[in-house]
Write an enzyme that holds these catalytic residues in place. Structure first.
Site, mmCIF file in Angstrom:
data_model
loop_
_atom_site.group_PDB
_atom_site.id
_atom_site.type_symbol
_atom_site.label_atom_id
_atom_site.label_comp_id
_atom_site.label_asym_id
_atom_site.label_seq_id
_atom_site.Cartn_x
_atom_site.Cartn_y
_atom_site.Cartn_z
ATOM 1 N N GLU A 155 1.098 -1.264 -0.214
ATOM 2 C CA GLU A 155 -0.053 -0.095 -0.032
ATOM 3 C C GLU A 155 0.774 1.215 0.148
ATOM 4 O O GLU A 155 1.822 1.385 0.637
ATOM 5 C CB GLU A 155 -0.869 -0.010 1.268
ATOM 6 C CG GLU A 155 -2.211 1.068 1.297
ATOM 7 C CD GLU A 155 -2.747 0.862 -0.099
ATOM 8 O OE1 GLU A 155 -3.530 -0.057 -0.452
ATOM 9 O OE2 GLU A 155 -2.667 2.047 -0.815
ATOM 10 N N CYS A 267 7.522 5.703 8.062
ATOM 11 C CA CYS A 267 7.841 5.072 6.665
ATOM 12 C C CYS A 267 9.262 5.156 6.427
ATOM 13 O O CYS A 267 9.968 4.306 6.398
ATOM 14 C CB CYS A 267 6.736 5.045 5.664
ATOM 15 S SG CYS A 267 5.341 4.272 6.168
ATOM 16 N N LYS A 270 12.135 4.350 8.769
ATOM 17 C CA LYS A 270 11.937 2.698 9.026
ATOM 18 C C LYS A 270 12.622 1.993 7.613
ATOM 19 O O LYS A 270 13.185 1.226 7.967
ATOM 20 C CB LYS A 270 10.653 2.198 9.323
ATOM 21 C CG LYS A 270 10.359 0.878 9.527
ATOM 22 C CD LYS A 270 8.823 0.723 10.198
ATOM 23 C CE LYS A 270 7.678 0.754 9.315
ATOM 24 N NZ LYS A 270 7.464 -0.295 8.209
HETATM 25 C C1 UDX Z 1 5.081 7.827 2.885
HETATM 26 C C2 UDX Z 1 5.210 7.466 1.586
HETATM 27 O O1 UDX Z 1 4.799 8.654 0.581
HETATM 28 C C3 UDX Z 1 3.766 6.477 1.315
HETATM 29 O O2 UDX Z 1 3.761 6.336 -0.352
HETATM 30 C C4 UDX Z 1 4.088 5.172 2.208
HETATM 31 O O3 UDX Z 1 2.936 4.451 2.018
HETATM 32 C C5 UDX Z 1 4.175 5.667 3.726
HETATM 33 O O4 UDX Z 1 5.399 6.379 3.586
HETATM 34 P P1 UDX Z 1 4.005 9.404 4.689
HETATM 35 O O5 UDX Z 1 5.127 8.779 5.796
HETATM 36 O O6 UDX Z 1 2.579 9.296 5.383
HETATM 37 O O7 UDX Z 1 3.812 8.592 3.564
HETATM 38 O O8 UDX Z 1 4.358 10.828 4.327
HETATM 39 P P2 UDX Z 1 4.990 11.652 3.156
HETATM 40 O O9 UDX Z 1 3.851 12.744 2.800
HETATM 41 O O10 UDX Z 1 5.247 10.818 2.119
HETATM 42 O O11 UDX Z 1 6.226 12.522 3.810
HETATM 43 C C6 UDX Z 1 7.310 11.923 4.447
HETATM 44 C C7 UDX Z 1 8.284 12.820 4.969
HETATM 45 O O12 UDX Z 1 8.914 13.649 4.006
HETATM 46 C C8 UDX Z 1 7.508 13.753 5.813
HETATM 47 O O13 UDX Z 1 8.403 14.313 6.743
HETATM 48 C C9 UDX Z 1 7.629 15.212 5.015
HETATM 49 O O14 UDX Z 1 7.500 16.230 5.611
HETATM 50 C C10 UDX Z 1 8.861 15.122 3.983
HETATM 51 N N1 UDX Z 1 8.749 15.608 2.831
HETATM 52 C C11 UDX Z 1 7.893 15.110 1.735
HETATM 53 C C12 UDX Z 1 9.564 16.560 2.505
HETATM 54 O O15 UDX Z 1 10.296 16.956 3.173
HETATM 55 N N2 UDX Z 1 9.636 17.003 1.115
HETATM 56 C C13 UDX Z 1 8.753 16.564 0.046
HETATM 57 O O16 UDX Z 1 8.862 17.090 -0.953
HETATM 58 C C14 UDX Z 1 7.690 15.563 0.496
#
Ligand code: UDX
Length: 449
Positions: A155, A267, A270
């Site tokens: 997912e 995620c 980890k």
């Molecule tokens: C992530 C993946 O996007 C998703 O596909 C997977 O299933 C689970 O892990 P999530 O952890 O919910 O999702 O957050 P996401 O929106 O991807 O952001 C992760 C981290 O990256 C956050 O700390 C966010 O602030 C940071 N981020 C994201 C950035 O610093 N810059 C970006 O351009 C995008």
């Protein structure tokens, strides 16, 4: 052809709950199972344990039309299901950095004696490559008569936009070994097939690796752009222009190029660590991902140093206002949040912190003793000498600095504000990878120095 499938979803964490509820919304008959009695009884009353917009409406609707059930009893839910999804946790083992498979493997042992008629078992949890086969072996060893097929169906949903991500995915990945199991998966995802959403059919191992590789690649983009932003600060280039120039190249793509305080959440940190461990064990080191992890760790310290430098080299006794503790906007999740590390670092250096977050303060409070929690962003701004924006909440994007008696120096670690607007507001404004805006007062102080 439409077929409503009888699904049992085991595990009501983020992925399990959202997927289970969304499968019910697609028309399937879904029972979500969890060992946590308290959580299940709350879910039966449509009380949602996670912060996720629109999930409650879907739960209400599907509880009412009897397509969605919550239960703690595994046996009957397994017996009545055609397809069993596994969405139990795979946390990082603190000793090894590997994904801890105790819940996944424990479940295989529990399921084995219950598989008296044919079932499809789908791993939705993010699991190391080879776990699907291992799961199969555990079951076959305990119950050689068991009739089942294994499938991997990772997912890709993000916290905060999980329902939309589930309902409108870029692709669906199905790793399977038989036509029978693939056909049942097709039936589950039939509404997406109709919408022409790409469905990729692979072997189980490739499907497992796709999930890790996707998260590691996105983390790599973020770590890369954060370092390019540093280079912008050194050279006078503007990261916004650079991102545009990169993003317009279709081979690169514009997503996940937003610089910030370092990636966090449940995620990316980890899964990068887990894939490094997997690769190391196979004597196939992933030096790029190793560098990403290092770069991201360093990033948080760098942010603390940036704040200290802007404060003149010392934050002892300084009144700092902090906006945001969640690892990103639209969630109350503080796991691996850069904000937490930055706040703790500043506290250690003797800063006086007043902090506000729209959703994550309750979770953060126990881990951040000594913080003065505010009720609003305005309350934080009012008395701060320096205001640090760490999480990109919508409500932090339209703050009015003009109305303040004494304007704080603003350090925006998410680039929420337009440089020209900040010039007009006559505030001192520091962001990431963009030239600093200095207010007249600050220019004067610097000249006097
Ligand atoms: C992530 C993946 O996007 C998703 O596909 C997977 O299933 C689970 O892990 P999530 O952890 O919910 O999702 O957050 P996401 O929106 O991807 O952001 C992760 C981290 O990256 C956050 O700390 C966010 O602030 C940071 N981020 C994201 C950035 O610093 N810059 C970006 O351009 C995008």
């Amino acid at each position: 052809m439409t077929k409503n499938v009888r699904i049992t979803m085991i595990g009501t964490g983020y992925v399990g709950l959202v997927s289970g509820v969304c499968f019910a919304a697609l028309g399937h008959l879904v029972t979500c199972i969890d060992k946590d009695k308290n959580k299940i009884s709350k879910l039966q009353n449509a009380e949602i344990p996670i912060y996720e917009a629109t999930l409650k409406e879907l739960v209400d609707e599907n509880l009412a039309n009897q397509r969605l059930f919550f239960n703690t009893e595994l046996k009957s839910a397994v017996e009545s299901a055609e397809v069993i999804f596994v969405a139990v946790g795979t946390p990082t083992c603190v000793v090894t950095g590997k994904a801890d498979l105790q819940y996944v493997e424990g479940l295989a042992r529990e399921l084995a004696p219950l598989l008296t008629a044919y079932k499809v078992i789908v791993l939705k949890s993010t699991v190391p490559i080879g776990t699907g086969q291992q799961f199969k072996k555990i079951i076959q060893t305990i119950n050689p008569q068991a009739k089942f097929d294994m499938v991997s169906n990772p997912e890709f949903l993000r916290e905060g936009s999980a329902v939309t991500d589930f309902m409108d995915p870029d692709r669906i990945v199905i790793g399977s070994e038989t036509d029978r199991s693939q056909n049942l998966m097709k039936a589950i995802y039939y509404p997406f097939l109709q919408k022409q959403i790409p469905i990729l059919y692979t072997d189980i191992e490739s499907s497992e690796l796709i999930k890790y590789a996707a998260n590691c690649f996105l983390a790599t983009k973020i770590a890369f752009i954060n370092e390019v932003a540093d280079l912008c600060e050194k050279t006078g280039a503007n990261i916004e222009n650079v991102i545009q120039g990169l993003g317009l190249d279709k081979r690169i793509g514009a997503g996940y190029l937003q610089p910030g305080p370092g990636f966090g959440g449940s995620c990316f940190p980890k899964d990068t660590l887990a894939l490094i461990q997997i690769a190391e064990e196979l004597a196939c080191p992933l030096s790029v991902v190793e560098a990403v992890v290092q770069s991201n760790e360093h990033r948080k310290k760098k942010m603390i140093q940036k704040i200290v430098n802007i404060c003149g080299g010392d934050v002892t006794g300084k009144r700092l206002g902090i906006l945001g503790v969640a690892f990103k906007a639209n969630t109350d999740d503080i796991r691996e949040s850069s904000a937490m590390v930055i706040i703790q670092g500043l506290q250690k250096l003797g800063a006086k912190l007043r902090v506000y977050d729209p959703a994550a303060m309750e979770k953060a409070a126990t881990e951040l003793p000594g913080v003065d929690w505010a009720h609003s962003a305005v309350e934080v701004m009012r008395d701060a000498e320096v205001l640090v924006i760490i999480t990109e909440w919508e409500e932090f994007k339209n703050l009015k600095f003009n109305n303040l008696d004494k304007k704080p120096i603003i350090i925006d670690l998410r680039n929420l504000y337009d440089l020209q607007e900040m010039k007009k507001m006559r505030v001192s404004y520091h962001s990431i990878g963009r030239p600093a805006v200095k207010s007249q007062a600050q220019v004067q102080v610097l000249m006097e120095d």
